[in-house]
Design an enzyme around this catalytic site. Structure first.
Site, PDB file in Angstrom:
ATOM      1  N   ASP A 152     -35.911  -7.552  14.970  1.00 22.85           N
ATOM      2  CA  ASP A 152     -35.656  -8.530  13.902  1.00 22.85           C
ATOM      3  C   ASP A 152     -34.848  -9.697  14.470  1.00 22.85           C
ATOM      4  OD1 ASP A 152     -34.458  -9.838  11.494  1.00 22.85           O
ATOM      5  OD2 ASP A 152     -35.404  -8.154  10.460  1.00 22.85           O
ATOM      6  N   ILE A 153     -35.260 -10.893  14.098  1.00 23.32           N
ATOM      7  CA  ILE A 153     -34.619 -12.108  14.612  1.00 23.32           C
ATOM      8  C   ILE A 153     -33.213 -12.290  14.017  1.00 23.32           C
ATOM      9  CG2 ILE A 153     -35.393 -13.805  12.881  1.00 23.32           C
ATOM     10  CD1 ILE A 153     -36.392 -15.514  15.238  1.00 23.32           C
ATOM     11  N   ASN A 179     -38.196  -3.137   2.055  1.00 20.02           N
ATOM     12  CA  ASN A 179     -38.056  -4.017   0.901  1.00 20.02           C
ATOM     13  C   ASN A 179     -39.447  -4.277   0.331  1.00 20.02           C
ATOM     14  OD1 ASN A 179     -35.230  -4.347   1.141  1.00 20.02           O
ATOM     15  ND2 ASN A 179     -35.515  -5.885   2.733  1.00 20.02           N
ATOM     16  N   GLY A 217     -36.393  -7.661  -2.847  1.00 26.38           N
ATOM     17  CA  GLY A 217     -35.756  -8.386  -1.751  1.00 26.38           C
ATOM     18  C   GLY A 217     -36.649  -8.664  -0.562  1.00 26.38           C
ATOM     19  N   GLN A 218     -37.964  -8.484  -0.734  1.00 24.33           N
ATOM     20  CA  GLN A 218     -38.881  -8.735   0.384  1.00 24.33           C
ATOM     21  C   GLN A 218     -39.021 -10.239   0.626  1.00 24.33           C
ATOM     22  OE1 GLN A 218     -42.741  -6.901  -0.126  1.00 24.33           O
ATOM     23  NE2 GLN A 218     -43.410  -7.466   1.947  1.00 24.33           N
ATOM     24  N   HIS A 229     -43.529  -3.969   6.300  1.00 26.18           N
ATOM     25  CA  HIS A 229     -42.723  -3.642   7.475  1.00 26.18           C
ATOM     26  C   HIS A 229     -41.673  -2.604   7.124  1.00 26.18           C
ATOM     27  CE1 HIS A 229     -41.092  -7.234   5.485  1.00 26.18           C
ATOM     28  NE2 HIS A 229     -39.885  -6.796   5.803  1.00 26.18           N
ATOM     29  N   HIS A 240     -38.057  -1.482   8.327  1.00 22.61           N
ATOM     30  CA  HIS A 240     -36.889  -1.793   9.154  1.00 22.61           C
ATOM     31  C   HIS A 240     -36.335  -0.486   9.718  1.00 22.61           C
ATOM     32  CE1 HIS A 240     -36.106  -5.992   7.675  1.00 22.61           C
ATOM     33  NE2 HIS A 240     -36.686  -5.551   6.578  1.00 22.61           N
TER      34      HIS A 240
HETATM   35  P1  AMP Z   1     -37.630  -8.459   4.438  1.00 22.77           P
HETATM   36  O1  AMP Z   1     -36.498  -9.036   3.656  1.00 22.77           O
HETATM   37  O2  AMP Z   1     -37.641  -6.949   4.395  1.00 22.77           O
HETATM   38  O3  AMP Z   1     -38.956  -9.078   4.074  1.00 22.77           O
HETATM   39  O4  AMP Z   1     -37.311  -8.786   5.938  1.00 22.77           O
HETATM   40  C1  AMP Z   1     -38.035  -9.662   6.733  1.00 22.77           C
HETATM   41  C2  AMP Z   1     -37.331  -9.698   8.047  1.00 22.77           C
HETATM   42  O5  AMP Z   1     -38.132 -10.405   8.954  1.00 22.77           O
HETATM   43  C3  AMP Z   1     -35.961 -10.394   8.008  1.00 22.77           C
HETATM   44  O6  AMP Z   1     -34.960  -9.453   8.349  1.00 22.77           O
HETATM   45  C4  AMP Z   1     -36.105 -11.511   9.033  1.00 22.77           C
HETATM   46  O7  AMP Z   1     -34.958 -11.673   9.816  1.00 22.77           O
HETATM   47  C5  AMP Z   1     -37.274 -11.040   9.870  1.00 22.77           C
HETATM   48  N1  AMP Z   1     -38.039 -12.100  10.523  1.00 22.77           N
HETATM   49  C6  AMP Z   1     -38.564 -13.209   9.952  1.00 22.77           C
HETATM   50  N2  AMP Z   1     -39.206 -13.964  10.862  1.00 22.77           N
HETATM   51  C7  AMP Z   1     -39.073 -13.303  12.046  1.00 22.77           C
HETATM   52  C8  AMP Z   1     -39.526 -13.554  13.373  1.00 22.77           C
HETATM   53  N3  AMP Z   1     -40.236 -14.661  13.701  1.00 22.77           N
HETATM   54  N4  AMP Z   1     -39.214 -12.660  14.340  1.00 22.77           N
HETATM   55  C9  AMP Z   1     -38.505 -11.542  14.041  1.00 22.77           C
HETATM   56  N5  AMP Z   1     -38.074 -11.246  12.806  1.00 22.77           N
HETATM   57  C10 AMP Z   1     -38.346 -12.109  11.819  1.00 22.77           C
END
Ligand code: AMP
Length: 108
Positions: A30-31, A86, A92-93, A99, A101
């Protein structure tokens, strides 16, 4: 799906720190990590969220769940970890590509 950031990561159009890849799943860091180790497991097939899964996705979902422990060990979390999925705006998605986490190793 052309405008999906995670589909672009799978396709290599957006760089990622890859953890694992096989014919139907992909895992990457995760970024914006919430814990010292924080990666996500995603299906290569575009599924928007857990709410959009069908009975045909049962095997894929089970595979992703089983992968959490294998990849957590690989990434330095042999004693346990958190998982989070999420689901939907109300859940909160932020990214609408399913995905899981996987997080651990202490807070940042
Ligand atoms: P969610 O809130 O469960 O939809 O989480 C989406 C996650 O994707 C967040 O924690 C972001 O930090 C992560 N994210 C978004 N764009 C990227 C990316 N380009 N590379 C890695 N993680 C990402």
């Amino acid at each position: 799906m052309t405008d999906c950031v995670f589909c672009k990561i799978i396709a290599g159009q957006i760089p990622s720190k890859k953890v694992y890849e096989d014919e139907d799943t992909f895992a990457f860091y995760d970024i914006r990590p919430h814990m010292k180790v924080h990666f996500m497991i995603i299906p290569k097939k575009h599924i928007s969220s857990l709410m959009d899964c069908q009975s045909e996705d049962q095997q894929l979902l089970g595979k992703m769940m089983l992968m959490t422990s294998k990849l957590a060990k690989q990434e330095g979390l042999p004693d346990g970890y958190k998982t989070l999925v999420n689901t939907g705006l109300a859940g909160g998605q932020e990214v609408f590509h399913l995905h899981v986490h996987v997080m651990g190793g202490g807070s940042l």
